[in-house]
Scaffold this active site. Sequence first.
Site, PDB file in Angstrom:
ATOM      1  N   ASN A   7       0.852  -1.187   0.000  1.00  0.00           N
ATOM      2  CA  ASN A   7       0.000   0.000   0.000  1.00  0.00           C
ATOM      3  C   ASN A   7       0.892   1.242   0.000  1.00  0.00           C
ATOM      4  O   ASN A   7       1.741   1.417   0.880  1.00  0.00           O
ATOM      5  CB  ASN A   7      -0.898  -0.018   1.239  1.00  0.00           C
ATOM      6  CG  ASN A   7      -1.950   1.072   1.211  1.00  0.00           C
ATOM      7  OD1 ASN A   7      -1.649   2.223   0.930  1.00  0.00           O
ATOM      8  ND2 ASN A   7      -3.183   0.728   1.519  1.00  0.00           N
ATOM      9  N   ARG A  18       5.015  18.506   1.265  1.00  0.00           N
ATOM     10  CA  ARG A  18       5.696  19.596   0.568  1.00  0.00           C
ATOM     11  C   ARG A  18       5.179  19.651  -0.873  1.00  0.00           C
ATOM     12  O   ARG A  18       4.729  18.663  -1.426  1.00  0.00           O
ATOM     13  CB  ARG A  18       7.212  19.365   0.534  1.00  0.00           C
ATOM     14  CG  ARG A  18       7.870  19.347   1.893  1.00  0.00           C
ATOM     15  CD  ARG A  18       7.940  20.756   2.486  1.00  0.00           C
ATOM     16  NE  ARG A  18       8.728  20.768   3.717  1.00  0.00           N
ATOM     17  CZ  ARG A  18       8.215  20.583   4.922  1.00  0.00           C
ATOM     18  NH1 ARG A  18       6.929  20.312   5.064  1.00  0.00           N
ATOM     19  NH2 ARG A  18       8.991  20.632   5.995  1.00  0.00           N
ATOM     20  N   HIS A  43      -5.522   3.717  -1.816  1.00  0.00           N
ATOM     21  CA  HIS A  43      -6.859   4.057  -1.322  1.00  0.00           C
ATOM     22  C   HIS A  43      -7.047   5.554  -1.519  1.00  0.00           C
ATOM     23  O   HIS A  43      -6.793   6.350  -0.612  1.00  0.00           O
ATOM     24  CB  HIS A  43      -7.001   3.677   0.153  1.00  0.00           C
ATOM     25  CG  HIS A  43      -8.378   3.844   0.694  1.00  0.00           C
ATOM     26  ND1 HIS A  43      -8.854   3.090   1.745  1.00  0.00           N
ATOM     27  CD2 HIS A  43      -9.392   4.678   0.358  1.00  0.00           C
ATOM     28  CE1 HIS A  43     -10.101   3.455   2.021  1.00  0.00           C
ATOM     29  NE2 HIS A  43     -10.432   4.429   1.189  1.00  0.00           N
ATOM     30  N   HIS A  50      -3.576  11.821   0.612  1.00  0.00           N
ATOM     31  CA  HIS A  50      -2.378  11.032   0.285  1.00  0.00           C
ATOM     32  C   HIS A  50      -2.399  10.705  -1.206  1.00  0.00           C
ATOM     33  O   HIS A  50      -1.875  11.462  -2.009  1.00  0.00           O
ATOM     34  CB  HIS A  50      -2.208   9.808   1.183  1.00  0.00           C
ATOM     35  CG  HIS A  50      -3.478   9.134   1.604  1.00  0.00           C
ATOM     36  ND1 HIS A  50      -4.340   8.533   0.701  1.00  0.00           N
ATOM     37  CD2 HIS A  50      -4.031   8.951   2.832  1.00  0.00           C
ATOM     38  CE1 HIS A  50      -5.356   8.009   1.362  1.00  0.00           C
ATOM     39  NE2 HIS A  50      -5.210   8.252   2.649  1.00  0.00           N
ATOM     40  N   GLU A  75      -8.673   0.556  -3.360  1.00  0.00           N
ATOM     41  CA  GLU A  75      -9.633   0.501  -2.266  1.00  0.00           C
ATOM     42  C   GLU A  75     -10.445   1.790  -2.217  1.00  0.00           C
ATOM     43  O   GLU A  75      -9.951   2.854  -2.600  1.00  0.00           O
ATOM     44  CB  GLU A  75      -8.912   0.346  -0.920  1.00  0.00           C
ATOM     45  CG  GLU A  75      -8.019  -0.861  -0.808  1.00  0.00           C
ATOM     46  CD  GLU A  75      -7.310  -0.915   0.532  1.00  0.00           C
ATOM     47  OE1 GLU A  75      -6.826  -1.999   0.883  1.00  0.00           O
ATOM     48  OE2 GLU A  75      -7.231   0.139   1.227  1.00  0.00           O
ATOM     49  N   THR A 105      -8.327   6.566   8.660  1.00  0.00           N
ATOM     50  CA  THR A 105      -7.998   5.297   8.012  1.00  0.00           C
ATOM     51  C   THR A 105      -9.166   4.345   8.196  1.00  0.00           C
ATOM     52  O   THR A 105     -10.056   4.593   9.019  1.00  0.00           O
ATOM     53  CB  THR A 105      -6.703   4.701   8.604  1.00  0.00           C
ATOM     54  OG1 THR A 105      -6.320   3.544   7.856  1.00  0.00           O
ATOM     55  CG2 THR A 105      -6.885   4.323  10.062  1.00  0.00           C
ATOM     56  N   HIS A 199      -4.174  -4.407   7.485  1.00  0.00           N
ATOM     57  CA  HIS A 199      -4.241  -3.328   8.468  1.00  0.00           C
ATOM     58  C   HIS A 199      -3.369  -3.673   9.674  1.00  0.00           C
ATOM     59  O   HIS A 199      -3.619  -4.624  10.398  1.00  0.00           O
ATOM     60  CB  HIS A 199      -5.663  -3.014   8.936  1.00  0.00           C
ATOM     61  CG  HIS A 199      -5.905  -1.547   9.101  1.00  0.00           C
ATOM     62  ND1 HIS A 199      -6.260  -0.708   8.065  1.00  0.00           N
ATOM     63  CD2 HIS A 199      -5.778  -0.738  10.179  1.00  0.00           C
ATOM     64  CE1 HIS A 199      -6.370   0.537   8.492  1.00  0.00           C
ATOM     65  NE2 HIS A 199      -6.077   0.541   9.773  1.00  0.00           N
ATOM     66  N   ASP A 200      -2.348  -2.866   9.850  1.00  0.00           N
ATOM     67  CA  ASP A 200      -1.438  -2.955  10.990  1.00  0.00           C
ATOM     68  C   ASP A 200      -0.739  -4.302  11.111  1.00  0.00           C
ATOM     69  O   ASP A 200      -0.408  -4.751  12.220  1.00  0.00           O
ATOM     70  CB  ASP A 200      -2.177  -2.611  12.293  1.00  0.00           C
ATOM     71  CG  ASP A 200      -2.632  -1.160  12.324  1.00  0.00           C
ATOM     72  OD1 ASP A 200      -2.025  -0.337  11.625  1.00  0.00           O
ATOM     73  OD2 ASP A 200      -3.609  -0.850  13.030  1.00  0.00           O
ATOM     74  N   GLY A 222       0.831  -1.468   4.344  1.00  0.00           N
ATOM     75  CA  GLY A 222       1.303  -0.131   4.033  1.00  0.00           C
ATOM     76  C   GLY A 222       2.074   0.525   5.157  1.00  0.00           C
ATOM     77  O   GLY A 222       3.263   0.783   5.052  1.00  0.00           O
ATOM     78  N   HIS A 223       1.392   0.795   6.265  1.00  0.00           N
ATOM     79  CA  HIS A 223       2.026   1.559   7.346  1.00  0.00           C
ATOM     80  C   HIS A 223       3.227   0.825   7.917  1.00  0.00           C
ATOM     81  O   HIS A 223       4.312   1.403   8.079  1.00  0.00           O
ATOM     82  CB  HIS A 223       1.001   1.840   8.455  1.00  0.00           C
ATOM     83  CG  HIS A 223       1.524   2.746   9.529  1.00  0.00           C
ATOM     84  ND1 HIS A 223       1.522   4.118   9.410  1.00  0.00           N
ATOM     85  CD2 HIS A 223       2.084   2.478  10.727  1.00  0.00           C
ATOM     86  CE1 HIS A 223       2.054   4.656  10.503  1.00  0.00           C
ATOM     87  NE2 HIS A 223       2.402   3.681  11.316  1.00  0.00           N
TER      88      HIS A 223
END
Length: 247
Positions: A7, A18, A43, A50, A75, A105, A199-200, A222-223
């Site tokens: 992700n 920026r 997503h 993002h 997503e 999220t 997720h996580d 992703g994260h």
Amino acid sequence: MTLLSVNLNAVAQLRNRRDLPWPSVIGMARVVLDAGASGVTVHPRPDERHIRRTDVFDLSALLREDYPNAEFNIEGYPSDDFIALIEAVNPQQVTLVPDDPAQATSDHGWDFHANNNFLTSVVQKLKQPGRRISLFCDPDAGAAGISAAKATGADRVELYTGPYGGCYDDPEQAEVELAALADTAAAAHAAGLGLNAGHDLTLENLPAFQAAVKGVDEASIGHGITADALLMGFAEAVRRYREVLEG
């Protein structure tokens, strides 16, 4: 073997701090795909905090031209704008999530019973040859929820693993969450649905997840992988996640 879809939302969010073109979402997609990721996930949200709409088209072109065997997974909540974007881009997989636009999220799956008519209509609209539809699914949906998900015509469900990921300092609760995930996964397999997860998920909690929850086709990460990439680089992070996922 569980495939890895990276992700790229966190990469885009860092770039958007920026008015500059780096870090490059397209460049990072190349890095993770060259390192062996099976696909990329985005997503896009209405406020473009993002992933931007332009990113979606740029990524689609990149995969089509340079990585024709990679999967593009998009997503989102099935608004009219989202559906139009899917029809324009034609990704291999669409994951429908019940997000409110203001959410930071995704934090819950669909109520498959309450939203059955709506989801059935959307799935019918989006399904076509070469395109898979997945529905975001609460970890404790169980057999009844899975039965309702199956009735929509979807191809897969994606297990929301956030509650499990949140138990990083509570091993007893982690076992409870894993048991719920395993039950829902077994129900999905029994119903003939494919199974994704996300997720996580991290290098630390993936081994126990893989041992408890059988037959996950794809993990969207992703994260966690972005946090690890800050230390080891994205190519090495992809290699390590693949090592765990592929057993």
